[in-house]
Enzyme design. Structure first.
Site, PDB file in Angstrom:
ATOM      1  N   HIS A 139      44.799  -5.654   9.221  1.00  0.00           N
ATOM      2  CA  HIS A 139      44.950  -5.698   7.771  1.00  0.00           C
ATOM      3  C   HIS A 139      46.321  -6.144   7.302  1.00  0.00           C
ATOM      4  O   HIS A 139      46.522  -6.378   6.115  1.00  0.00           O
ATOM      5  CB  HIS A 139      44.495  -4.389   7.144  1.00  0.00           C
ATOM      6  CG  HIS A 139      43.021  -4.460   6.945  1.00  0.00           C
ATOM      7  ND1 HIS A 139      42.161  -4.453   7.996  1.00  0.00           N
ATOM      8  CD2 HIS A 139      42.279  -4.661   5.846  1.00  0.00           C
ATOM      9  CE1 HIS A 139      40.944  -4.627   7.555  1.00  0.00           C
ATOM     10  NE2 HIS A 139      40.971  -4.759   6.253  1.00  0.00           N
ATOM     11  N   ASP A 265      35.598  -9.114   1.313  1.00  0.00           N
ATOM     12  CA  ASP A 265      36.267  -7.830   1.058  1.00  0.00           C
ATOM     13  C   ASP A 265      35.580  -7.082  -0.094  1.00  0.00           C
ATOM     14  O   ASP A 265      36.233  -6.407  -0.902  1.00  0.00           O
ATOM     15  CB  ASP A 265      37.770  -8.009   0.777  1.00  0.00           C
ATOM     16  CG  ASP A 265      38.550  -6.699   0.954  1.00  0.00           C
ATOM     17  OD1 ASP A 265      37.987  -5.711   1.468  1.00  0.00           O
ATOM     18  OD2 ASP A 265      39.736  -6.672   0.559  1.00  0.00           O
ATOM     19  N   HIS A 269      33.575   0.429  -6.119  1.00  0.00           N
ATOM     20  CA  HIS A 269      34.183   1.684  -6.580  1.00  0.00           C
ATOM     21  C   HIS A 269      33.441   2.162  -7.822  1.00  0.00           C
ATOM     22  O   HIS A 269      32.930   1.339  -8.602  1.00  0.00           O
ATOM     23  CB  HIS A 269      35.663   1.486  -6.923  1.00  0.00           C
ATOM     24  CG  HIS A 269      36.544   1.270  -5.733  1.00  0.00           C
ATOM     25  ND1 HIS A 269      36.704   2.197  -4.729  1.00  0.00           N
ATOM     26  CD2 HIS A 269      37.301   0.205  -5.371  1.00  0.00           C
ATOM     27  CE1 HIS A 269      37.536   1.723  -3.813  1.00  0.00           C
ATOM     28  NE2 HIS A 269      37.907   0.511  -4.165  1.00  0.00           N
ATOM     29  N   PRO A 283      42.056   0.403  -5.496  1.00  0.00           N
ATOM     30  CA  PRO A 283      42.068  -1.027  -5.196  1.00  0.00           C
ATOM     31  C   PRO A 283      40.728  -1.499  -4.646  1.00  0.00           C
ATOM     32  O   PRO A 283      40.099  -0.788  -3.869  1.00  0.00           O
ATOM     33  CB  PRO A 283      43.167  -1.142  -4.136  1.00  0.00           C
ATOM     34  CG  PRO A 283      43.234   0.204  -3.496  1.00  0.00           C
ATOM     35  CD  PRO A 283      42.828   1.203  -4.538  1.00  0.00           C
ATOM     36  N   GLY A 284      40.314  -2.679  -5.063  1.00  0.00           N
ATOM     37  CA  GLY A 284      39.106  -3.283  -4.509  1.00  0.00           C
ATOM     38  C   GLY A 284      38.181  -3.796  -5.587  1.00  0.00           C
ATOM     39  O   GLY A 284      38.148  -3.255  -6.691  1.00  0.00           O
TER      40      GLY A 284
END
Ligand code: NCD
Ligand code: ZN
Ligand code: ZN
Length: 385
Positions: A139, A265, A269, A283-284
């Site tokens: 990562h 990716d 959420h 994050p995401g």
């Protein structure tokens, strides 16, 4: 039955090396079933489910369960990614060999969401993996350089008062792991490359004969930190949206093969985890159902890739990197294949409520994007149309 793909573009089934399905642990945000449905709608016939579940996928009983559930759902092959280390703060290597030997035949290992902090652990992991012939996806972020960081460390974050995540956090670890892989004779895959400097390091490492591959996300190809002006938490992602010049360098690198492939990716959420203040948002962002359209927008429309190139970066190269033999190769007459049919001329407007994903955190809401998936076929069975 017969599918009418008339006027469409026929691609080999898409392969995503980087998907977060939240099972086990956060089935309220995505399950293997909803993630598979989102994948099929996006044109994917294989996804690699990242290891940062709860519990972490660091042993064969979990990785085999993920594979089995995916096969029962039957919409997409869900290949589990195994964690390199045990537990979340692990200094101890996981039993990669047992995961590789299980029914899931784990091909890709990662410590995602946290890199291997200790270079000695990474060195041992690469040595171990080289004996198994498997791949480690790293990562590539130095945790000491990203403490508290929520946005790209540039003029926009400085003006907005957001703690900055420097390019060096990524580039220093890409360089470290390229050198460790060289010494170990191992293969390393760089997850979500996000900076111009990472592109230069990849070019250098390839020139040295290092066995290194890399992916870029659709959002790093399309978006940049100018999106942060609204403070909307939907734009918070790791690594952060960078600057225009990074975005342009990533596009050029994908076009000329320095970056091998696109990986989503996809990071679902819950809405309440994304709607708060920017710095508090998790994050995401979602990616599976919009990836192909974003690649068309950023690569095909500007003339950086043709459809042959799309097949390469979204199916053939990712399949080669992990050694999937049933993707991206010619199909004999009568043989059931993995296929995606795309309408290149259609446009669609992204409606978060119409997504198959269980979550709604797409940064592309209300955007009109080019190209739609007309049908996805997994081993001869239509999984989306
Ligand atoms: C990842 C997630 O949500 O699992 N999020 C992301 O922004 N890529 C974890 C991580 O890599 O931080
Ligand atoms: Zn990550
Ligand atoms: Zn991720």
């Amino acid at each position: 039955r017969t599918l009418d793909g008339h006027g469409g573009i026929l691609l080999p089934g898409l392969v995503d090396l980087h998907t977060h399905v939240r099972e086990p642990g956060r089935e309220d945000t995505e399950t293997i079933a909803t993630g598979s449905a989102a994948a099929a709608k996006g044109g994917y016939t294989a996804i690699f489910a990242m290891a940062n579940t709860d519990p972490v996928a660091d042993n064969a009983s979990i990785t085999d369960a993920v594979w089995r559930i995916g096969q029962e759902v039957g919409l997409c092959d869900v290949h589990p990614v195994g964690a390199v280390t045990v537990g979340l703060a692990g200094e101890q290597l996981a039993e990669m060999g047992m995961m590789a030997d299980g029914v899931a035949k784990v091909k890709l290992f990662s410590d995602d969401g946290k890199c291997v902090h200790d270079p000695v652990v990474m060195k041992r992991a690469l040595e171990y993996s080289s004996g198994l012939g498997v791949l480690i996806s790293q990562h590539s972020e130095d945790p000491r350089l990203t403490v508290g960081a929520v946005a790209h460390d540039g003029p926009i974050a400085a003006r907005l008062g957001l703690a900055g995540w420097p390019r060096a956090a990524e580039e220093s670890i890409v360089a470290r792991d390229a050198l460790l892989a060289r010494d170990a004779g191992a293969r390393v895959h760089v997850a979500h490359a996000s900076t111009e400097g990472t592109v230069e390091l990849l070019r250098w490492a390839r020139g040295q004969g290092i066995d290194i591959t890399a992916e870029v996300t659709p959002h790093h190809l399309l978006l940049d930190d100018s999106r942060l002006e609204t403070y909307d938490g939907v734009n918070r992602v790791n690594p952060p949206l960078r600057e225009d010049r990074d975005k342009m360098a990533l596009r050029a690198a994908l076009a000329d093969g320095v970056i091998d492939c696109v990986a989503t990716d996809h990071a679902p959420h819950a809405s309440q985890e994304k709607c708060c203040e920017f710095a508090q948002a998790k994050p995401g962002m979602l990616g599976l159902e919009t990836a192909l359209s974003i690649v068309v927008e950023t690569m095909v429309r500007p003339g950086l890739l043709d459809w042959r190139g799309v097949a390469r970066v979204m199916s053939e190269r990712p399949a080669e990197i992990v050694g999937l033999d049933d993707h991206g190769r010619p199909i004999a007459v009568g043989e059931p294949g993995n296929l995606t049919i795309v309408d290149p001329d259609a446009e669609w407007t992204v409606d978060p409520d119409a997504l198959a994903s269980k979550s709604r955190n797409t940064p592309y809401a209300e955007m009109t994007l080019p190209a739609t998936v007309q049908a996805t076929v997994l081993r001869g069975t239509v999984t989306a149309e």
